[in-house]
Design a protein around this motif. Structure first.
Motif, PDB file in Angstrom:
ATOM      1  N   LEU A   1     -11.259 -28.498 -48.443  1.00 24.34           N
ATOM      2  CA  LEU A   1      -9.990 -28.203 -47.807  1.00 24.34           C
ATOM      3  C   LEU A   1      -9.917 -28.923 -46.475  1.00 24.34           C
ATOM      4  N   GLU A   2      -8.701 -29.290 -46.085  1.00 23.55           N
ATOM      5  CA  GLU A   2      -8.552 -29.909 -44.768  1.00 23.55           C
ATOM      6  C   GLU A   2      -7.184 -29.599 -44.188  1.00 23.55           C
ATOM      7  N   THR A   3      -7.119 -29.696 -42.866  1.00 20.47           N
ATOM      8  CA  THR A   3      -5.856 -29.480 -42.167  1.00 20.47           C
ATOM      9  C   THR A   3      -5.868 -30.279 -40.871  1.00 20.47           C
ATOM     10  N   ASP A   4      -4.673 -30.581 -40.382  1.00 21.16           N
ATOM     11  CA  ASP A   4      -4.514 -31.270 -39.101  1.00 21.16           C
ATOM     12  C   ASP A   4      -3.758 -30.363 -38.142  1.00 21.16           C
ATOM     13  N   VAL A   5      -4.183 -30.396 -36.875  1.00 22.48           N
ATOM     14  CA  VAL A   5      -3.523 -29.605 -35.837  1.00 22.48           C
ATOM     15  C   VAL A   5      -3.182 -30.540 -34.686  1.00 22.48           C
ATOM     16  N   GLU A   6      -1.891 -30.620 -34.351  1.00 21.28           N
ATOM     17  CA  GLU A   6      -1.496 -31.440 -33.208  1.00 21.28           C
ATOM     18  C   GLU A   6      -1.756 -30.657 -31.926  1.00 21.28           C
ATOM     19  N   ILE A   7      -2.369 -31.353 -30.954  1.00 25.67           N
ATOM     20  CA  ILE A   7      -2.647 -30.730 -29.661  1.00 25.67           C
ATOM     21  C   ILE A   7      -2.167 -31.654 -28.539  1.00 25.67           C
ATOM     22  N   LYS A   8      -2.077 -31.106 -27.342  1.00 25.79           N
ATOM     23  CA  LYS A   8      -1.645 -31.903 -26.189  1.00 25.79           C
ATOM     24  C   LYS A   8      -2.828 -32.500 -25.434  1.00 25.79           C
ATOM     25  N   ALA A   9      -3.995 -31.857 -25.533  1.00 28.44           N
ATOM     26  CA  ALA A   9      -5.194 -32.316 -24.812  1.00 28.44           C
ATOM     27  C   ALA A   9      -5.695 -33.643 -25.386  1.00 28.44           C
ATOM     28  N   SER A  10      -6.540 -34.313 -24.608  1.00 29.73           N
ATOM     29  CA  SER A  10      -7.083 -35.590 -25.078  1.00 29.73           C
ATOM     30  C   SER A  10      -8.124 -35.347 -26.168  1.00 29.73           C
ATOM     31  N   ALA A  11      -8.280 -36.336 -27.031  1.00 26.56           N
ATOM     32  CA  ALA A  11      -9.251 -36.255 -28.130  1.00 26.56           C
ATOM     33  C   ALA A  11     -10.661 -36.047 -27.576  1.00 26.56           C
ATOM     34  N   GLY A  12     -10.993 -36.781 -26.519  1.00 31.52           N
ATOM     35  CA  GLY A  12     -12.327 -36.696 -25.937  1.00 31.52           C
ATOM     36  C   GLY A  12     -12.646 -35.321 -25.377  1.00 31.52           C
ATOM     37  N   LYS A  13     -11.664 -34.714 -24.685  1.00 29.70           N
ATOM     38  CA  LYS A  13     -11.882 -33.383 -24.098  1.00 29.70           C
ATOM     39  C   LYS A  13     -12.067 -32.329 -25.183  1.00 29.70           C
ATOM     40  N   PHE A  14     -11.255 -32.405 -26.232  1.00 33.48           N
ATOM     41  CA  PHE A  14     -11.363 -31.419 -27.303  1.00 33.48           C
ATOM     42  C   PHE A  14     -12.708 -31.570 -28.018  1.00 33.48           C
ATOM     43  N   HIS A  15     -13.086 -32.802 -28.319  1.00 31.68           N
ATOM     44  CA  HIS A  15     -14.372 -33.062 -28.977  1.00 31.68           C
ATOM     45  C   HIS A  15     -15.528 -32.535 -28.124  1.00 31.68           C
ATOM     46  N   HIS A  16     -15.433 -32.743 -26.824  1.00 32.84           N
ATOM     47  CA  HIS A  16     -16.501 -32.328 -25.916  1.00 32.84           C
ATOM     48  C   HIS A  16     -16.686 -30.808 -25.912  1.00 32.84           C
ATOM     49  N   MET A  17     -15.611 -30.046 -26.191  1.00 32.34           N
ATOM     50  CA  MET A  17     -15.745 -28.583 -26.261  1.00 32.34           C
ATOM     51  C   MET A  17     -16.742 -28.195 -27.358  1.00 32.34           C
ATOM     52  N   PHE A  18     -16.727 -28.895 -28.495  1.00 27.85           N
ATOM     53  CA  PHE A  18     -17.633 -28.558 -29.591  1.00 27.85           C
ATOM     54  C   PHE A  18     -18.961 -29.303 -29.491  1.00 27.85           C
ATOM     55  N   ALA A  19     -18.931 -30.532 -28.986  1.00 29.56           N
ATOM     56  CA  ALA A  19     -20.167 -31.327 -28.934  1.00 29.56           C
ATOM     57  C   ALA A  19     -20.963 -31.068 -27.659  1.00 29.56           C
TER      58      ALA A  19
ATOM     59  N   THR B   1      -8.446 -37.389 -33.156  1.00 28.90           N
ATOM     60  CA  THR B   1      -7.944 -38.755 -32.974  1.00 28.90           C
ATOM     61  C   THR B   1      -6.703 -38.729 -32.091  1.00 28.90           C
ATOM     62  N   LEU B   2      -6.386 -39.873 -31.509  1.00 24.24           N
ATOM     63  CA  LEU B   2      -5.167 -39.989 -30.716  1.00 24.24           C
ATOM     64  C   LEU B   2      -3.967 -39.843 -31.641  1.00 24.24           C
ATOM     65  N   LYS B   3      -2.942 -39.184 -31.144  1.00 19.82           N
ATOM     66  CA  LYS B   3      -1.724 -39.023 -31.930  1.00 19.82           C
ATOM     67  C   LYS B   3      -0.983 -40.360 -31.923  1.00 19.82           C
ATOM     68  N   ARG B   4      -0.554 -40.784 -33.081  1.00 17.78           N
ATOM     69  CA  ARG B   4       0.193 -42.059 -33.167  1.00 17.78           C
ATOM     70  C   ARG B   4       1.581 -41.881 -32.578  1.00 17.78           C
TER      71      ARG B   4
ATOM     72  N   VAL C   1      -7.145 -23.435 -37.236  1.00 16.48           N
ATOM     73  CA  VAL C   1      -5.879 -23.843 -36.614  1.00 16.48           C
ATOM     74  C   VAL C   1      -5.646 -23.018 -35.344  1.00 16.48           C
ATOM     75  N   GLN C   2      -5.830 -21.694 -35.437  1.00 16.56           N
ATOM     76  CA  GLN C   2      -5.621 -20.821 -34.276  1.00 16.56           C
ATOM     77  C   GLN C   2      -6.602 -21.158 -33.153  1.00 16.56           C
ATOM     78  N   VAL C   3      -7.870 -21.387 -33.513  1.00 23.28           N
ATOM     79  CA  VAL C   3      -8.884 -21.749 -32.521  1.00 23.28           C
ATOM     80  C   VAL C   3      -8.493 -23.061 -31.831  1.00 23.28           C
ATOM     81  N   SER C   4      -8.027 -24.034 -32.599  1.00 22.74           N
ATOM     82  CA  SER C   4      -7.610 -25.330 -32.031  1.00 22.74           C
ATOM     83  C   SER C   4      -6.511 -25.144 -30.994  1.00 22.74           C
ATOM     84  N   LYS C   5      -5.520 -24.332 -31.328  1.00 22.97           N
ATOM     85  CA  LYS C   5      -4.390 -24.113 -30.411  1.00 22.97           C
ATOM     86  C   LYS C   5      -4.840 -23.410 -29.131  1.00 22.97           C
ATOM     87  N   GLU C   6      -5.753 -22.435 -29.263  1.00 25.39           N
ATOM     88  CA  GLU C   6      -6.231 -21.724 -28.077  1.00 25.39           C
ATOM     89  C   GLU C   6      -7.093 -22.622 -27.192  1.00 25.39           C
ATOM     90  N   ILE C   7      -7.916 -23.461 -27.808  1.00 27.55           N
ATOM     91  CA  ILE C   7      -8.733 -24.407 -27.031  1.00 27.55           C
ATOM     92  C   ILE C   7      -7.822 -25.400 -26.313  1.00 27.55           C
TER      93      ILE C   7
END
Length: 151
Positions: free
Chosen positions: A1-19, A103-106, A137-143
């Motif tokens: 299964l997969e899903t995409d969530v659009e966010i306003k934060a930068s890709a690097g900052k969001f990735h860094h929260m998990f990594a 990824t960056l939003k196109r 999805v909910q976790v992504s939006k809260e982060i």
């Protein structure tokens, strides 16, 4: 299964929260994730083991745990993969692997968080983990909201 969530934060900052600082995810999502502890290795390094305490459920969520091994980290792709090695998910699934890539939003500001869940059910009675994807999805939006408030 997969899903995409659009966010306003930068890709690097969001990735860094998990990594880089998954122990901060609980600050961003206190109603969903209660904590994350490092059990072995280093934050964001392949082979390290992290232990999550989270609440998941439709109405009044149940407290759950997941012990996960980091299987891949690709900072240049903002990608991290976790394999569940112990915990509640393994009561229903033989295997459960979560990959998060940002990824960056196109054509505009912001980013897209891509959640990919690979799993094998114990038997046919077990549901596909759609509710887990909703949780992601909910976790992504809260982060995202948390990261924007940090700026």
């Amino acid at each position: 299964l997969e899903t995409d969530v659009e966010i306003k934060a930068s890709a690097g900052k969001f990735h860094h929260m998990f990594a880089g600082r998954p122990h901060h995810v609980s600050k961003a999502t206190p109603g969903k994730i209660q904590g994350c502890e490092l059990h072995e290795g280093e934050w964001g390094k392949v082979g390290s083991i992290v232990f999550w305490n989270y609440v998941h459920g439709k109405i009044d969520g149940e407290a759950k745990v997941a012990k996960e091994r980091i299987e891949a980290v690709e900072p240049e792709k903002n990608l991290i993969t976790f394999r569940v090695i112990e915990g509640d998910l393994l009561k229903e699934y033989k295997s459960f692997v979560i990959t998060i890539q940002v990824t960056l939003k196109r054509g505009g500001p912001g980013s897209v968080v891509h959640w990919h869940v690979e799993y094998e059910k114990i038997d046919d009675k077990v549901a596909h983990p759609e509710t887990f994807l909703d949780f992601c999805v909910q976790v992504s939006k809260e982060i995202d909201e948390h990261l924007l408030n940090e700026e």
